[in-house]
Design a protein around this motif. Structure first.
Motif, PDB file in Angstrom:
ATOM      1  N   ALA A  87      61.026  41.186  33.350  1.00  0.00           N
ATOM      2  CA  ALA A  87      62.296  41.913  33.443  1.00  0.00           C
ATOM      3  C   ALA A  87      63.492  40.998  33.712  1.00  0.00           C
ATOM      4  CB  ALA A  87      62.213  42.986  34.519  1.00  0.00           C
ATOM      5  N   TYR A  88      63.458  40.243  34.787  1.00  0.00           N
ATOM      6  CA  TYR A  88      64.603  39.405  35.147  1.00  0.00           C
ATOM      7  C   TYR A  88      64.175  38.371  36.175  1.00  0.00           C
ATOM      8  CZ  TYR A  88      64.651  41.704  39.662  1.00  0.00           C
ATOM      9  OH  TYR A  88      64.291  42.151  40.909  1.00  0.00           O
ATOM     10  N   GLU A  89      64.988  37.354  36.312  1.00  0.00           N
ATOM     11  CA  GLU A  89      64.879  36.441  37.442  1.00  0.00           C
ATOM     12  C   GLU A  89      66.240  35.817  37.670  1.00  0.00           C
ATOM     13  OE1 GLU A  89      62.564  32.759  37.101  1.00  0.00           O
ATOM     14  OE2 GLU A  89      62.438  33.136  34.957  1.00  0.00           O
ATOM     15  N   TRP A  90      66.390  35.226  38.824  1.00  0.00           N
ATOM     16  CA  TRP A  90      67.650  34.580  39.161  1.00  0.00           C
ATOM     17  C   TRP A  90      67.593  33.119  38.734  1.00  0.00           C
ATOM     18  CZ3 TRP A  90      71.537  37.563  40.034  1.00  0.00           C
ATOM     19  CH2 TRP A  90      71.324  38.832  40.573  1.00  0.00           C
ATOM     20  N   ASN A  91      68.722  32.614  38.262  1.00  0.00           N
ATOM     21  CA  ASN A  91      68.821  31.218  37.848  1.00  0.00           C
ATOM     22  C   ASN A  91      69.070  30.381  39.108  1.00  0.00           C
ATOM     23  OD1 ASN A  91      69.548  28.711  36.830  1.00  0.00           O
ATOM     24  ND2 ASN A  91      70.519  29.603  35.014  1.00  0.00           N
ATOM     25  N   ARG A 125      65.072  38.906  30.917  1.00  0.00           N
ATOM     26  CA  ARG A 125      63.769  38.829  30.254  1.00  0.00           C
ATOM     27  C   ARG A 125      63.653  40.072  29.365  1.00  0.00           C
ATOM     28  NH1 ARG A 125      63.493  33.718  30.775  1.00  0.00           N
ATOM     29  NH2 ARG A 125      62.904  32.912  32.802  1.00  0.00           N
ATOM     30  N   PRO A 126      62.572  40.232  28.604  1.00  0.00           N
ATOM     31  CA  PRO A 126      62.518  41.304  27.593  1.00  0.00           C
ATOM     32  C   PRO A 126      62.862  42.707  28.075  1.00  0.00           C
ATOM     33  CG  PRO A 126      60.699  39.797  27.255  1.00  0.00           C
ATOM     34  CD  PRO A 126      61.386  39.368  28.527  1.00  0.00           C
ATOM     35  N   LEU A 127      62.368  43.131  29.225  1.00  0.00           N
ATOM     36  CA  LEU A 127      62.624  44.512  29.660  1.00  0.00           C
ATOM     37  C   LEU A 127      64.095  44.756  29.975  1.00  0.00           C
ATOM     38  CD1 LEU A 127      59.490  45.191  31.900  1.00  0.00           C
ATOM     39  CD2 LEU A 127      59.872  45.847  29.507  1.00  0.00           C
ATOM     40  N   LEU A 128      64.730  43.837  30.668  1.00  0.00           N
ATOM     41  CA  LEU A 128      66.157  43.987  30.972  1.00  0.00           C
ATOM     42  C   LEU A 128      66.983  43.880  29.694  1.00  0.00           C
ATOM     43  CD1 LEU A 128      68.401  44.357  33.024  1.00  0.00           C
ATOM     44  CD2 LEU A 128      68.370  41.892  33.431  1.00  0.00           C
ATOM     45  N   TRP A 164      64.261  54.691  32.358  1.00  0.00           N
ATOM     46  CA  TRP A 164      65.119  53.811  31.554  1.00  0.00           C
ATOM     47  C   TRP A 164      66.093  53.040  32.422  1.00  0.00           C
ATOM     48  CZ3 TRP A 164      62.628  53.024  27.493  1.00  0.00           C
ATOM     49  CH2 TRP A 164      61.999  54.047  26.800  1.00  0.00           C
ATOM     50  N   GLN A 165      65.571  52.508  33.518  1.00  0.00           N
ATOM     51  CA  GLN A 165      66.407  51.699  34.390  1.00  0.00           C
ATOM     52  C   GLN A 165      65.560  50.701  35.158  1.00  0.00           C
ATOM     53  OE1 GLN A 165      68.261  54.732  36.790  1.00  0.00           O
ATOM     54  NE2 GLN A 165      66.760  54.518  38.414  1.00  0.00           N
ATOM     55  N   ILE A 166      66.225  49.639  35.591  1.00  0.00           N
ATOM     56  CA  ILE A 166      65.595  48.618  36.420  1.00  0.00           C
ATOM     57  C   ILE A 166      66.476  48.445  37.648  1.00  0.00           C
ATOM     58  CG2 ILE A 166      65.076  46.149  36.628  1.00  0.00           C
ATOM     59  CD1 ILE A 166      64.392  46.131  33.663  1.00  0.00           C
ATOM     60  N   THR A 167      65.876  48.482  38.817  1.00  0.00           N
ATOM     61  CA  THR A 167      66.623  48.236  40.045  1.00  0.00           C
ATOM     62  C   THR A 167      66.390  46.799  40.473  1.00  0.00           C
ATOM     63  OG1 THR A 167      66.461  50.543  40.720  1.00  0.00           O
ATOM     64  CG2 THR A 167      66.972  48.927  42.437  1.00  0.00           C
ATOM     65  N   ILE A 168      67.473  46.057  40.603  1.00  0.00           N
ATOM     66  CA  ILE A 168      67.434  44.672  41.063  1.00  0.00           C
ATOM     67  C   ILE A 168      67.997  44.696  42.476  1.00  0.00           C
ATOM     68  CG2 ILE A 168      68.234  42.320  40.632  1.00  0.00           C
ATOM     69  CD1 ILE A 168      68.633  43.194  37.675  1.00  0.00           C
ATOM     70  N   ALA A 175      70.897  50.602  34.134  1.00  0.00           N
ATOM     71  CA  ALA A 175      70.366  51.739  33.373  1.00  0.00           C
ATOM     72  C   ALA A 175      70.789  51.615  31.920  1.00  0.00           C
ATOM     73  CB  ALA A 175      70.875  53.048  33.961  1.00  0.00           C
ATOM     74  N   ALA A 176      69.931  52.081  31.043  1.00  0.00           N
ATOM     75  CA  ALA A 176      70.229  52.052  29.616  1.00  0.00           C
ATOM     76  C   ALA A 176      71.144  53.200  29.256  1.00  0.00           C
ATOM     77  CB  ALA A 176      68.939  52.152  28.811  1.00  0.00           C
ATOM     78  N   ALA A 177      72.261  52.911  28.589  1.00  0.00           N
ATOM     79  CA  ALA A 177      73.113  53.971  28.061  1.00  0.00           C
ATOM     80  C   ALA A 177      72.396  54.629  26.886  1.00  0.00           C
ATOM     81  CB  ALA A 177      74.451  53.400  27.619  1.00  0.00           C
TER      82      ALA A 177
END
Length: 198
Positions: A87-91, A125-128, A164-168, A175-177
């Motif tokens: 989904a995501y990570e921090w740089n 990442r792909p999911l985000l 349809w959302q990811i909480t970071i 959330a996906a529009a």
């Protein structure tokens, strides 16, 4: 459907239209597959495809992306896959550089910014990426070999597909529009996932 979510416009009015469009792209769909694709798209539900390697599960998503002129985003699942790869990570390298820059600014008497968890430090990442706006419309999200993922990660995916959302935690909820068009492929039956066998 949740408030704020726009249902994507899809090209198929009938099951026969699905079969015809896939056929024009070079994919011959069985009756069962054409019906399942039509219903999944019409109801905006995930399509789970089960079958041995090489029977065309991944190719369906590729053909669908081509026929609908959508981007194809693929998440390859494997044992041990976690949120950072999916989904995501921090740089962290950029955040460390920012910390050094803030330290230098503070020494020079300039006020330092205090937020290291900004969007420009976020690695998609792909999911985000599938939830973000896409100029071509809602992408096709292929979650490949979902049966190889751990049970906890499967649960996370199913929650993502329902909301349809990811909480970071450090950033907030994305959330996906317009939600992606999801398809999942698996090699073996799973008691946790209902599947169409192809």
């Amino acid at each position: 459907m949740k408030k704020g979510i726009v249902k994507p416009m899809l090209a198929f009015d009938t099951v026969e239209a699905v079969r015809k469009e896939l056929g024009s792209a070079g994919y011959i769909a069985s009756d069962g597959l054409a019906v399942s694709l039509f219903l999944a798209l019409a109801k905006q539900r995930a399509l789970f495809l089960e079958g041995e390697a090489g029977v065309g599960k991944t190719e369906i998503a590729t053909m669908l992306a081509r026929v609908l002129d959508r981007a194809l985003i693929r998440l390859q699942c494997y044992e041990g896959l976690d949120i950072n790869q999916a989904a995501y990570e921090w740089n962290y390298a950029r955040q460390l550089v920012e910390i050094q820059a803030q330290r230098q600014s503070a020494e020079n008497g300039k006020p330092a910014a205090d937020n290291l968890f900004r969007e420009d430090f976020l690695i998609e990442r792909p999911l985000l990426r599938a939830l973000r706006a896409n100029p071509r419309g809602a992408p096709i999200l292929l979650i490949d070999e979902i049966d190889r993922a751990d049970e906890a990660f499967e649960a996370y995916l199913l929650e993502l597909l329902s909301d349809w959302q990811i909480t970071i935690p450090e950033f907030g909820t994305v959330a996906a529009a317009t939600p992606p068009i999801p398809a999942s492929a698996l090699r073996r039956s799973s008691t946790r996932l209902s599947a169409l066998r192809i």
